[in-house]
Design a protein around this motif. Structure first.
Motif, mmCIF file in Angstrom:
data_model
loop_
_atom_site.group_PDB
_atom_site.id
_atom_site.type_symbol
_atom_site.label_atom_id
_atom_site.label_comp_id
_atom_site.label_asym_id
_atom_site.label_seq_id
_atom_site.Cartn_x
_atom_site.Cartn_y
_atom_site.Cartn_z
ATOM 1 N N ILE A 22 0.812 -1.212 0.000
ATOM 2 C CA ILE A 22 0.000 0.000 0.000
ATOM 3 C C ILE A 22 0.850 1.269 0.000
ATOM 4 O O ILE A 22 0.310 2.372 -0.019
ATOM 5 C CB ILE A 22 -0.963 0.045 1.205
ATOM 6 N N ALA A 23 2.176 1.139 0.017
ATOM 7 C CA ALA A 23 3.062 2.298 0.143
ATOM 8 C C ALA A 23 3.725 2.614 -1.195
ATOM 9 O O ALA A 23 4.159 1.711 -1.912
ATOM 10 C CB ALA A 23 4.129 2.037 1.196
ATOM 11 N N PRO A 24 3.823 3.905 -1.556
ATOM 12 C CA PRO A 24 4.475 4.271 -2.815
ATOM 13 C C PRO A 24 5.974 4.003 -2.771
ATOM 14 O O PRO A 24 6.626 4.154 -1.734
ATOM 15 C CB PRO A 24 4.184 5.768 -2.933
ATOM 16 N N VAL A 25 6.510 3.599 -3.898
ATOM 17 C CA VAL A 25 7.943 3.335 -4.026
ATOM 18 C C VAL A 25 8.721 4.627 -3.834
ATOM 19 O O VAL A 25 8.315 5.704 -4.268
ATOM 20 C CB VAL A 25 8.236 2.724 -5.406
ATOM 21 N N GLY A 26 9.846 4.529 -3.156
ATOM 22 C CA GLY A 26 10.699 5.686 -2.928
ATOM 23 C C GLY A 26 11.407 5.586 -1.604
ATOM 24 O O GLY A 26 11.029 4.794 -0.738
ATOM 25 N N GLY A 27 12.455 6.369 -1.426
ATOM 26 C CA GLY A 27 13.213 6.316 -0.191
ATOM 27 C C GLY A 27 13.850 4.944 -0.032
ATOM 28 O O GLY A 27 14.585 4.485 -0.906
ATOM 29 N N TYR A 28 13.549 4.277 1.071
ATOM 30 C CA TYR A 28 14.102 2.951 1.326
ATOM 31 C C TYR A 28 13.192 1.834 0.837
ATOM 32 O O TYR A 28 13.468 0.658 1.089
ATOM 33 C CB TYR A 28 14.371 2.779 2.823
ATOM 34 N N LEU A 29 12.086 2.187 0.170
ATOM 35 C CA LEU A 29 11.158 1.165 -0.318
ATOM 36 C C LEU A 29 11.503 0.817 -1.755
ATOM 37 O O LEU A 29 11.270 1.596 -2.682
ATOM 38 C CB LEU A 29 9.714 1.652 -0.213
ATOM 39 N N GLN A 30 12.091 -0.355 -1.934
ATOM 40 C CA GLN A 30 12.559 -0.814 -3.240
ATOM 41 C C GLN A 30 11.386 -1.118 -4.161
ATOM 42 O O GLN A 30 10.368 -1.654 -3.726
ATOM 43 C CB GLN A 30 13.393 -2.077 -3.046
ATOM 44 N N PRO A 31 11.494 -0.798 -5.447
ATOM 45 C CA PRO A 31 10.436 -1.160 -6.392
ATOM 46 C C PRO A 31 10.191 -2.667 -6.383
ATOM 47 O O PRO A 31 11.127 -3.456 -6.198
ATOM 48 C CB PRO A 31 10.988 -0.688 -7.738
ATOM 49 N N PRO A 32 8.943 -3.088 -6.571
ATOM 50 C CA PRO A 32 8.626 -4.524 -6.514
ATOM 51 C C PRO A 32 9.154 -5.264 -7.733
ATOM 52 O O PRO A 32 9.245 -4.714 -8.831
ATOM 53 C CB PRO A 32 7.101 -4.543 -6.474
ATOM 54 N N SER A 33 9.501 -6.523 -7.539
ATOM 55 C CA SER A 33 9.930 -7.364 -8.658
ATOM 56 C C SER A 33 8.751 -8.081 -9.291
ATOM 57 O O SER A 33 8.813 -8.519 -10.436
ATOM 58 C CB SER A 33 10.953 -8.399 -8.178
ATOM 59 N N GLY A 34 7.657 -8.216 -8.526
ATOM 60 C CA GLY A 34 6.463 -8.865 -9.047
ATOM 61 C C GLY A 34 5.254 -7.992 -8.824
ATOM 62 O O GLY A 34 5.193 -6.861 -9.301
ATOM 63 N N ALA A 35 4.282 -8.518 -8.077
ATOM 64 C CA ALA A 35 3.078 -7.759 -7.792
ATOM 65 C C ALA A 35 3.431 -6.504 -6.994
ATOM 66 O O ALA A 35 4.288 -6.526 -6.125
ATOM 67 C CB ALA A 35 2.089 -8.619 -7.012
ATOM 68 N N GLY A 36 2.765 -5.405 -7.312
ATOM 69 C CA GLY A 36 3.016 -4.149 -6.636
ATOM 70 C C GLY A 36 1.946 -3.827 -5.622
ATOM 71 O O GLY A 36 1.869 -4.435 -4.559
ATOM 72 N N HIS A 37 1.082 -2.882 -5.957
ATOM 73 C CA HIS A 37 0.018 -2.476 -5.050
ATOM 74 C C HIS A 37 -0.947 -3.631 -4.811
ATOM 75 O O HIS A 37 -1.248 -4.413 -5.711
ATOM 76 C CB HIS A 37 -0.747 -1.277 -5.640
ATOM 77 N N ALA A 38 -1.425 -3.731 -3.569
ATOM 78 C CA ALA A 38 -2.328 -4.833 -3.214
ATOM 79 C C ALA A 38 -3.557 -4.867 -4.111
ATOM 80 O O ALA A 38 -4.020 -5.944 -4.513
ATOM 81 C CB ALA A 38 -2.743 -4.709 -1.747
ATOM 82 N N GLU A 39 -4.107 -3.674 -4.442
ATOM 83 C CA GLU A 39 -5.325 -3.621 -5.232
ATOM 84 C C GLU A 39 -4.973 -3.635 -6.716
ATOM 85 O O GLU A 39 -5.180 -2.664 -7.446
ATOM 86 C CB GLU A 39 -6.139 -2.372 -4.865
ATOM 87 N N GLY A 40 -4.433 -4.767 -7.145
ATOM 88 C CA GLY A 40 -4.114 -4.953 -8.551
ATOM 89 C C GLY A 40 -5.227 -5.702 -9.254
ATOM 90 O O GLY A 40 -6.149 -6.209 -8.629
#
Length: 369
Positions: A22-40
């Motif tokens: 549920i958190a936007p990518v940035g800072g220390y939050l690495q971009p996802p390798s697979g599924a991203g936002h829960a509400e996909g």
């Protein structure tokens, strides 16, 4: 008449941007390798696919719908909110409330999602179809009149209810929300009204935190027409059946609706990443079967379900299929491959008894037991 299934591929094209859970990518939050936002889109696409490959799809009446109009939105939402949402959507996306990111074009897709629900409500009420399941996306039950919230961009079910009333006149409508998160948006839309019974079964203090308490029963004319049923985390299958017996069914019998709408979040399942309720596919089958039967008794069988949450890609389809099978009165050859272990993982008897005692107390306090 067959059960109707409302779906539009464009609803799956709504995007929530680059997020991790549920958190936007940035800072220390690495971009996802697979599924991203829960509400996909994948949970909904997999449910639609399972409906087709199971053979059930051939027995359903597949339907589409037009988007709701701005005037229909404004029966529920403020002009200021709709203007903000539309402007952000046209500009490439943004966030118009709490935890509700969206991309370019999501305003139009949200209007289509609400349109599917609106059409299903009208068709079920006027008996053009027997009952219905709407694979709506983006969801709606958290959306407030003046702000989006919790992945929800328009209040799909309230918009549909008010469209039906504009068409058919005064009606008593019951909304049973079994999404694991509190149906605060639907509650807010009807909190001071006595023509809509809003019932929310949800994990206590999950989302939105601090909301959904038993003391919130409505206001003014709406006093007594809002019923919150907070459940302890880990409650499992039997807790939902107890809540149905002790609170939901007595409330529906007392209200005697003309139509029952289920806010069908499937995130109470044991694999969901955003909750901890330990339900499984047979939980949803039991809930759907009982409510379908109750609708037959109280309102001529007028019942439909509009899809809300549910974020476990591999398991949501089995829960949703169970609901649609129940409404359609059919059982496909599909067997839930996870049901055995989830049944073995259910909470112990003393915890179930403790939870039931809480529900019995709530029923007495609400005048239902």
């Amino acid at each position: 008449m067959p059960t109707a299934f409302y779906f539009d591929e464009l609803c799956l094209w709504h995007t929530t941007g680059e997020h991790v859970i549920i958190a936007p990518v940035g800072g220390y939050l690495q971009p996802p390798s697979g599924a991203g936002h829960a509400e996909g889109p994948e949970t909904k696409r997999r449910l639609k696919n399972l409906v087709e490959v199971s053979g059930l799809g051939a027995a359903l009446d597949w339907r589409r719908a037009a988007p709701v109009s701005r005037a229909e939105m404004e029966r529920i939402h403020t002009a200021a909110y709709l203007d903000k949402f539309k402007a952000l959507s046209d500009a490439g996306g943004g966030n118009a409330g709490h935890y509700s990111p969206f991309g370019r074009g999501s305003f139009e897709i949200a209007a289509l999602s609400a349109g599917l629900v609106k059409q299903a409500v009208s068709d079920v009420f006027h008996r053009r179809v027997d009952n219905a399941y709407v694979l709506s996306r983006p969801p709606g039950h958290h959306c407030l009149p003046d702000a989006s919230m919790g992945f929800c961009l328009l209040a799909n079910i309230p918009i549909a209810i008010e469209a039906l009333r504009a068409e058919a006149g005064p009606l008593r409508v019951a909304v049973v929300d079994w999404d694991v998160h509190h149906g605060n948006g639907t509650e807010a839309c009807f909190y001071d009204r006595d023509d809509t019974l809003t019932i929310s079964l949800h994990q206590e203090n999950c989302f939105p935190p601090t909301q959904g308490g038993t003391a919130d029963r409505g206001r003014g004319k709406g006093e007594g027409f809002n019923l919150n049923i907070p459940l302890l985390p880990g409650g499992g299958h039997q807790t939902y059946l107890d809540a149905l017996d002790l609170l939901v069914e007595p409330a529906l019998r007392a209200f005697r609706p003309d139509l029952i709408i289920v806010a069908s979040g499937l995130d109470a399942n044991a694999f969901d990443p955003l909750a901890r309720m330990q339900a499984h596919s047979e939980t949803f089958r039991h809930l759907a079967t009982r409510l379908h039967a109750l609708a037959g008794e109280l309102c001529g069988g007028r019942i439909l379900a509009a899809h809300e949450g549910g974020y476990a890609e591999g398991y949501v389809p089995f829960c949703g299929l169970a609901v649609i099978e129940s409404f359609a009165g059919q059982r496909t050859p599909v067997e839930d491959p996870f049901l055995g272990i989830l049944t073995e993982q259910q909470p112990p008897a003393d915890f179930i008894a403790f939870q039931r005692a809480r529900l019995e107390r709530q029923a007495r306090e609400a005048g239902l037991g």
